[in-house]
Design a protein around this motif. Structure first.
Motif, PDB file in Angstrom:
ATOM      1  N   HIS A 127     -20.306 -43.430  32.740  1.00 12.43           N
ATOM      2  CA  HIS A 127     -19.465 -42.457  32.039  1.00 12.43           C
ATOM      3  C   HIS A 127     -19.052 -43.055  30.699  1.00 12.43           C
ATOM      4  N   GLN A 128     -18.833 -42.171  29.719  1.00 12.09           N
ATOM      5  CA  GLN A 128     -18.370 -42.618  28.411  1.00 12.09           C
ATOM      6  C   GLN A 128     -16.964 -42.140  28.092  1.00 12.09           C
ATOM      7  N   GLU A 129     -16.675 -40.893  28.381  1.00 12.44           N
ATOM      8  CA  GLU A 129     -15.367 -40.317  28.058  1.00 12.44           C
ATOM      9  C   GLU A 129     -14.385 -40.495  29.205  1.00 12.44           C
ATOM     10  N   ILE A 130     -13.119 -40.743  28.874  1.00 12.05           N
ATOM     11  CA  ILE A 130     -12.099 -40.965  29.894  1.00 12.05           C
ATOM     12  C   ILE A 130     -11.867 -39.714  30.733  1.00 12.05           C
ATOM     13  N   TRP A 131     -11.940 -38.529  30.106  1.00 12.34           N
ATOM     14  CA  TRP A 131     -11.734 -37.301  30.862  1.00 12.34           C
ATOM     15  C   TRP A 131     -12.875 -37.060  31.840  1.00 12.34           C
ATOM     16  N   HIS A 132     -14.086 -37.515  31.463  1.00 17.15           N
ATOM     17  CA  HIS A 132     -15.265 -37.326  32.304  1.00 17.15           C
ATOM     18  C   HIS A 132     -15.136 -38.122  33.591  1.00 17.15           C
ATOM     19  N   ILE A 133     -14.844 -39.400  33.453  1.00 19.12           N
ATOM     20  CA  ILE A 133     -14.725 -40.217  34.656  1.00 19.12           C
ATOM     21  C   ILE A 133     -13.483 -39.836  35.462  1.00 19.12           C
ATOM     22  N   ALA A 134     -12.441 -39.385  34.785  1.00 17.19           N
ATOM     23  CA  ALA A 134     -11.223 -38.990  35.501  1.00 17.19           C
ATOM     24  C   ALA A 134     -11.495 -37.796  36.416  1.00 17.19           C
ATOM     25  N   PHE A 135     -12.151 -36.762  35.891  1.00 13.50           N
ATOM     26  CA  PHE A 135     -12.460 -35.587  36.704  1.00 13.50           C
ATOM     27  C   PHE A 135     -13.409 -35.934  37.846  1.00 13.50           C
ATOM     28  N   ASN A 136     -14.430 -36.729  37.546  1.00 15.63           N
ATOM     29  CA  ASN A 136     -15.398 -37.077  38.583  1.00 15.63           C
ATOM     30  C   ASN A 136     -14.786 -37.941  39.675  1.00 15.63           C
ATOM     31  N   MET A 137     -13.937 -38.881  39.305  1.00 17.22           N
ATOM     32  CA  MET A 137     -13.343 -39.747  40.312  1.00 17.22           C
ATOM     33  C   MET A 137     -12.293 -39.012  41.150  1.00 17.22           C
ATOM     34  N   LEU A 138     -11.596 -38.066  40.544  1.00 18.72           N
ATOM     35  CA  LEU A 138     -10.690 -37.229  41.339  1.00 18.72           C
ATOM     36  C   LEU A 138     -11.487 -36.410  42.352  1.00 18.72           C
ATOM     37  N   GLY A 139     -12.614 -35.862  41.902  1.00 26.26           N
ATOM     38  CA  GLY A 139     -13.465 -35.118  42.821  1.00 26.26           C
ATOM     39  C   GLY A 139     -14.016 -36.000  43.927  1.00 26.26           C
ATOM     40  N   LEU A 140     -14.413 -37.223  43.572  1.00 24.99           N
ATOM     41  CA  LEU A 140     -14.917 -38.157  44.572  1.00 24.99           C
ATOM     42  C   LEU A 140     -13.851 -38.478  45.614  1.00 24.99           C
ATOM     43  N   TRP A 141     -12.621 -38.676  45.174  1.00 22.13           N
ATOM     44  CA  TRP A 141     -11.547 -39.030  46.109  1.00 22.13           C
ATOM     45  C   TRP A 141     -11.162 -37.837  46.993  1.00 22.13           C
ATOM     46  N   TRP A 142     -11.007 -36.673  46.391  1.00 21.55           N
ATOM     47  CA  TRP A 142     -10.574 -35.493  47.151  1.00 21.55           C
ATOM     48  C   TRP A 142     -11.644 -35.012  48.124  1.00 21.55           C
ATOM     49  N   LEU A 143     -12.902 -35.008  47.697  1.00 18.38           N
ATOM     50  CA  LEU A 143     -13.975 -34.500  48.546  1.00 18.38           C
ATOM     51  C   LEU A 143     -14.603 -35.599  49.400  1.00 18.38           C
ATOM     52  N   GLY A 144     -14.727 -36.786  48.826  1.00 21.13           N
ATOM     53  CA  GLY A 144     -15.434 -37.851  49.519  1.00 21.13           C
ATOM     54  C   GLY A 144     -14.731 -38.382  50.750  1.00 21.13           C
ATOM     55  N   GLY A 145     -13.412 -38.585  50.661  1.00 21.03           N
ATOM     56  CA  GLY A 145     -12.687 -39.136  51.797  1.00 21.03           C
ATOM     57  C   GLY A 145     -12.837 -38.317  53.069  1.00 21.03           C
ATOM     58  N   PRO A 146     -12.515 -37.022  53.036  1.00 17.74           N
ATOM     59  CA  PRO A 146     -12.682 -36.196  54.241  1.00 17.74           C
ATOM     60  C   PRO A 146     -14.129 -36.142  54.730  1.00 17.74           C
ATOM     61  N   LEU A 147     -15.096 -36.116  53.804  1.00 25.09           N
ATOM     62  CA  LEU A 147     -16.492 -36.085  54.219  1.00 25.09           C
ATOM     63  C   LEU A 147     -16.904 -37.398  54.881  1.00 25.09           C
ATOM     64  N   GLU A 148     -16.461 -38.512  54.329  1.00 19.66           N
ATOM     65  CA  GLU A 148     -16.783 -39.802  54.938  1.00 19.66           C
ATOM     66  C   GLU A 148     -16.211 -39.888  56.350  1.00 19.66           C
ATOM     67  N   GLN A 149     -14.996 -39.386  56.529  1.00 16.30           N
ATOM     68  CA  GLN A 149     -14.378 -39.390  57.852  1.00 16.30           C
ATOM     69  C   GLN A 149     -15.130 -38.475  58.814  1.00 16.30           C
ATOM     70  N   ALA A 150     -15.621 -37.347  58.321  1.00 18.45           N
ATOM     71  CA  ALA A 150     -16.292 -36.373  59.182  1.00 18.45           C
ATOM     72  C   ALA A 150     -17.725 -36.774  59.509  1.00 18.45           C
ATOM     73  N   LEU A 151     -18.412 -37.419  58.568  1.00 21.27           N
ATOM     74  CA  LEU A 151     -19.831 -37.718  58.753  1.00 21.27           C
ATOM     75  C   LEU A 151     -20.099 -39.134  59.235  1.00 21.27           C
ATOM     76  N   GLY A 152     -19.245 -40.061  58.871  1.00 22.93           N
ATOM     77  CA  GLY A 152     -19.525 -41.471  59.125  1.00 22.93           C
ATOM     78  C   GLY A 152     -20.057 -42.123  57.865  1.00 22.93           C
ATOM     79  N   ARG A 153     -19.945 -43.424  57.773  1.00 26.09           N
ATOM     80  CA  ARG A 153     -20.235 -44.129  56.521  1.00 26.09           C
ATOM     81  C   ARG A 153     -21.684 -44.020  56.068  1.00 26.09           C
ATOM     82  N   SER A 154     -22.632 -44.302  56.926  1.00 34.01           N
ATOM     83  CA  SER A 154     -24.033 -44.322  56.501  1.00 34.01           C
ATOM     84  C   SER A 154     -24.521 -42.931  56.107  1.00 34.01           C
ATOM     85  N   ARG A 155     -24.141 -41.913  56.874  1.00 32.98           N
ATOM     86  CA  ARG A 155     -24.565 -40.551  56.562  1.00 32.98           C
ATOM     87  C   ARG A 155     -23.915 -40.065  55.259  1.00 32.98           C
TER      88      ARG A 155
END
Length: 298
Positions: free
Chosen positions: A144-172
């Motif tokens: 990423h180059q712009e601060i707003w770009h990485i900020a939006f993407n990392m918020l999305g990763l945290w909000w969506l990724g955590g529940p998915l990791e818990q539901a699917l398991g780490r490797s999946r």
């Protein structure tokens, strides 16, 4: 608010049946024979007498079976872990570290960004995926180059990724993230101008969004919030200037396809094989797209 394991209160449903302590929206008449908390069919684990919840099995309930026989599993068959966001944290950290390194050294961005085929400057060799730099399809996912770009993407990763990791398991979950991101890069490489640079984790994040929709549908949750989120992101994708919409669409389709295979695979010995097959198929399609585009540019 999620209820912590061990809480004396049980989530109640308006129809009189309690809700599973791990999935409050699911009515159930089954209780853990050890702690007596309500558990749904996805959470119940066979014991010598009745069923037990994943927490009691994990902490040692004395069922008399082999340790792996009653190991708690996620809805996709993954192992329930103590830290359900570990992979998400690692991915987030990698993105942040690469962002800082790129801010310090601009050459890193030029070396890792997704470029299909960049015409050579005088006395300089050409570069890009078509020139054999296939690693750019993956490295650009963490750039990423712009601060707003990485900020939006990392918020999305945290909000969506955590529940998915818990539901699917780490490797999946990790396979879902990486293949979705690669699929987004492949579609960008196929459709975008080969000399146009592209970077960002957006393809992988849209893969998580597609997977979230599939998972919520599988669990029969209210789909309206995630549909609204998808609609907003698609509007931004196609009307905000400078966005590689190909990465978003490619990641979204790949994430939904992979998630469908993960959560709908038949239970039993064939489950892992089916899940591997779906991931391999999406990966293969992405690689075929890359090879075809490379041949076209050669």
């Amino acid at each position: 608010m999620d209820q912590a394991p061990g809480s004396p209160q049980e989530p109640q449903d308006t129809h009189g049946l309690p809700g599973c302590y791990r999935h409050p929206g699911r009515e159930t008449g089954i209780h853990c024979t050890r702690c007596e908390r309500p558990i749904c069919t996805d959470c119940m684990i066979s014991a010598s007498v009745g069923f037990q919840c994943p927490d009691c099995v994990r902490t040692g309930s004395g069922t008399g079976h082999a340790p792996d026989a009653n190991r708690p599993r996620t809805i996709a068959g993954g192992t329930v872990t103590a830290d359900p966001r570990l992979v998400t944290k690692v991915l987030l950290a990698i993105n942040l570290v690469v962002f800082v390194l790129g801010a310090v050294n601009d050459r890193l961005v030029d070396a890792l960004a997704l470029i299909g085929q960049w015409p050579p400057a005088p006395f300089l060799p050409s570069e890009g995926v078509a020139e054999g730099e296939w690693y750019r399809l993956v490295t650009s996912m963490f750039l990423h180059q712009e601060i707003w770009h990485i900020a939006f993407n990392m918020l999305g990763l945290w909000w969506l990724g955590g529940p998915l990791e818990q539901a699917l398991g780490r490797s999946r979950y990790l396979a879902l993230y990486l293949i979705s991101g690669l699929a987004g890069s492949a579609l960008t490489y196929l459709l975008a101008d080969p000399g146009q640079g592209s970077l960002g984790a957006s393809g992988a994040i849209f893969g998580l969004l597609g997977a979230t929709m599939v998972l919520m549908r599988r669990l029969r949750y209210d789909m309206r919030p995630v549909i609204a989120l998808l609609a907003i992101n698609l509007v931004i994708t196609f009307f905000w200037p400078g966005i590689a919409w190909q990465a978003h669409v490619g990641g979204l389709i790949a994430g939904a396809a992979i998630a469908y295979g993960l959560v709908h695979a038949p239970q039993g010995k064939r489950r892992t094989l089916v899940q591997l097959g779906v991931c391999a198929l999406v990966l293969l399609v992405s690689l075929v797209v890359v090879v075809a585009r490379t041949l076209a540019l050669s």
